[in-house]
Design an enzyme around this catalytic site. Structure first.
Site, mmCIF file in Angstrom:
data_model
loop_
_atom_site.group_PDB
_atom_site.id
_atom_site.type_symbol
_atom_site.label_atom_id
_atom_site.label_comp_id
_atom_site.label_asym_id
_atom_site.label_seq_id
_atom_site.Cartn_x
_atom_site.Cartn_y
_atom_site.Cartn_z
ATOM 1 N N ASP A 75 49.739 57.132 43.977
ATOM 2 C CA ASP A 75 49.100 58.807 43.197
ATOM 3 C C ASP A 75 48.723 58.743 41.657
ATOM 4 O OD1 ASP A 75 47.515 60.528 44.838
ATOM 5 O OD2 ASP A 75 49.542 59.831 46.823
ATOM 6 N N PHE A 150 37.140 54.882 35.146
ATOM 7 C CA PHE A 150 36.515 56.030 36.201
ATOM 8 C C PHE A 150 37.039 56.881 36.229
ATOM 9 C CE2 PHE A 150 40.601 56.268 39.476
ATOM 10 C CZ PHE A 150 41.917 54.881 38.751
HETATM 11 P P1 ITT Z 1 43.461 56.849 46.580
HETATM 12 O O1 ITT Z 1 42.540 56.294 47.685
HETATM 13 O O2 ITT Z 1 43.954 55.800 46.130
HETATM 14 O O3 ITT Z 1 44.611 57.807 46.590
HETATM 15 P P2 ITT Z 1 42.091 58.274 44.563
HETATM 16 O O4 ITT Z 1 40.466 58.069 43.655
HETATM 17 O O5 ITT Z 1 42.153 59.794 45.618
HETATM 18 O O6 ITT Z 1 42.299 57.074 45.184
HETATM 19 P P3 ITT Z 1 44.366 59.507 42.963
HETATM 20 O O7 ITT Z 1 44.518 60.637 44.065
HETATM 21 O O8 ITT Z 1 45.151 58.517 42.780
HETATM 22 O O9 ITT Z 1 43.196 58.347 43.283
HETATM 23 O O10 ITT Z 1 43.379 60.021 41.929
HETATM 24 C C1 ITT Z 1 43.214 61.325 41.715
HETATM 25 C C2 ITT Z 1 42.694 61.507 40.565
HETATM 26 O O11 ITT Z 1 43.357 61.396 39.607
HETATM 27 C C3 ITT Z 1 40.786 60.649 40.587
HETATM 28 O O12 ITT Z 1 40.523 61.809 42.356
HETATM 29 C C4 ITT Z 1 40.852 60.390 39.211
HETATM 30 O O13 ITT Z 1 39.224 60.605 39.958
HETATM 31 C C5 ITT Z 1 42.097 60.055 38.371
HETATM 32 N N1 ITT Z 1 42.659 59.372 38.002
HETATM 33 C C6 ITT Z 1 43.380 58.434 38.568
HETATM 34 N N2 ITT Z 1 44.053 57.308 37.994
HETATM 35 C C7 ITT Z 1 42.921 57.934 36.753
HETATM 36 C C8 ITT Z 1 43.139 56.882 35.655
HETATM 37 O O14 ITT Z 1 43.454 55.790 36.198
HETATM 38 N N3 ITT Z 1 41.969 57.209 34.661
HETATM 39 C C9 ITT Z 1 41.487 57.734 35.271
HETATM 40 N N4 ITT Z 1 41.219 59.136 35.984
HETATM 41 C C10 ITT Z 1 42.414 58.947 36.867
#
Ligand code: ITT
Length: 198
Positions: A75, A150
């Site tokens: 996360d 992303f």
């Molecule tokens: P999971 O299924 O792994 O939870 P997720 O896309 O919901 O996938 P997170 O909850 O970890 O992932 O991420 C929360 C938000 O933060 C996600 O919607 C991304 O847009 C952003 N985010 C996470 N990691 C990032 C990164 O490395 N670079 C840019 N944005 C990121």
């Protein structure tokens, strides 16, 4: 089946994530350690908290209960200083609702643009639950730049660089990102305590 070495000496674990780009980043890093990653969409409740750590720990246990194999969850959140840590643990919701434009709008006219990304990685093998954290400091840009990566990548400039994450290749992002830091800690821990060939 538990995680472990196979005939080729590969150690296999499951990554429970819906985010394919995130999966690619982690897969690349773990390959360096001879760890093979398999992606699974694991549905479940995500608890709400102001901190990422309990969310990752809870999700790791929940994911293990579904896949019954060594599993990781990860996360992340973007914490912006002038917005008192917002969006933080609510990054996913804010990305889907306000989006990048909404964040830039909230920060219009603000010169204090420092922010950091935090990665909270939970591992569970049915006996142990471990947490690995990774952080990268930087700034929020004034406009979107780059179309790689992303999420918030096009608006986040990591310290010591003048490019956004969105302008970096996967390899370049993986050298410095919050996620690469938590993932490398996991790999080092597995190397120390499990039968890894590397
Ligand atoms: P999971 O299924 O792994 O939870 P997720 O896309 O919901 O996938 P997170 O909850 O970890 O992932 O991420 C929360 C938000 O933060 C996600 O919607 C991304 O847009 C952003 N985010 C996470 N990691 C990032 C990164 O490395 N670079 C840019 N944005 C990121």
């Amino acid at each position: 089946m538990r995680g472990g070495g196979d005939m080729q000496g590969l150690y296999k674990i499951v990554f429970a994530t819906c985010n394919k780009k995130k999966f690619e980043e982690v897969k690349e890093i773990l390959q360096e350690y001879n760890i093979e990653l398999e992606r699974r969409d694991v549905k479940g409740l995500e608890i709400q908290s102001d901190e990422l750590a309990p969310i990752a720990l809870f999700s790791a246990i929940q994911a293990y209960n579904q896949v019954k194999r060594e599993v990781i969850v990860e996360d992340s959140g973007l914490f912006i200083k002038s917005l008192k840590g917002f969006p933080g643990t609510y990054s996913s919701f804010v990305y889907r609702t306000l989006g990048l434009k909404g964040i830039l709008k909230l920060m219009e006219g603000l010169e204090e643009r420092s922010a950091y990304f935090l990665s909270s990685l939970g591992f569970c093998d049915g006996k142990e639950v471990k947490l690995f954290l990774g952080k990268v400091e930087g700034w929020v840009s004034y406009s979107e730049r780059g179309d790689r990566g992303f999420g918030f990548d096009p608006i986040f400039i990591p310290e010591k660089l003048d490019k956004t994450f969105g302008e970096l290749s996967l390899e370049e992002k993986n050298k410095i990102s919050h996620r690469s830091r938590s993932v490398r800690q996991l790999a080092e821990w597995l190397k120390k305590y499990r039968q890894l060939t590397k």
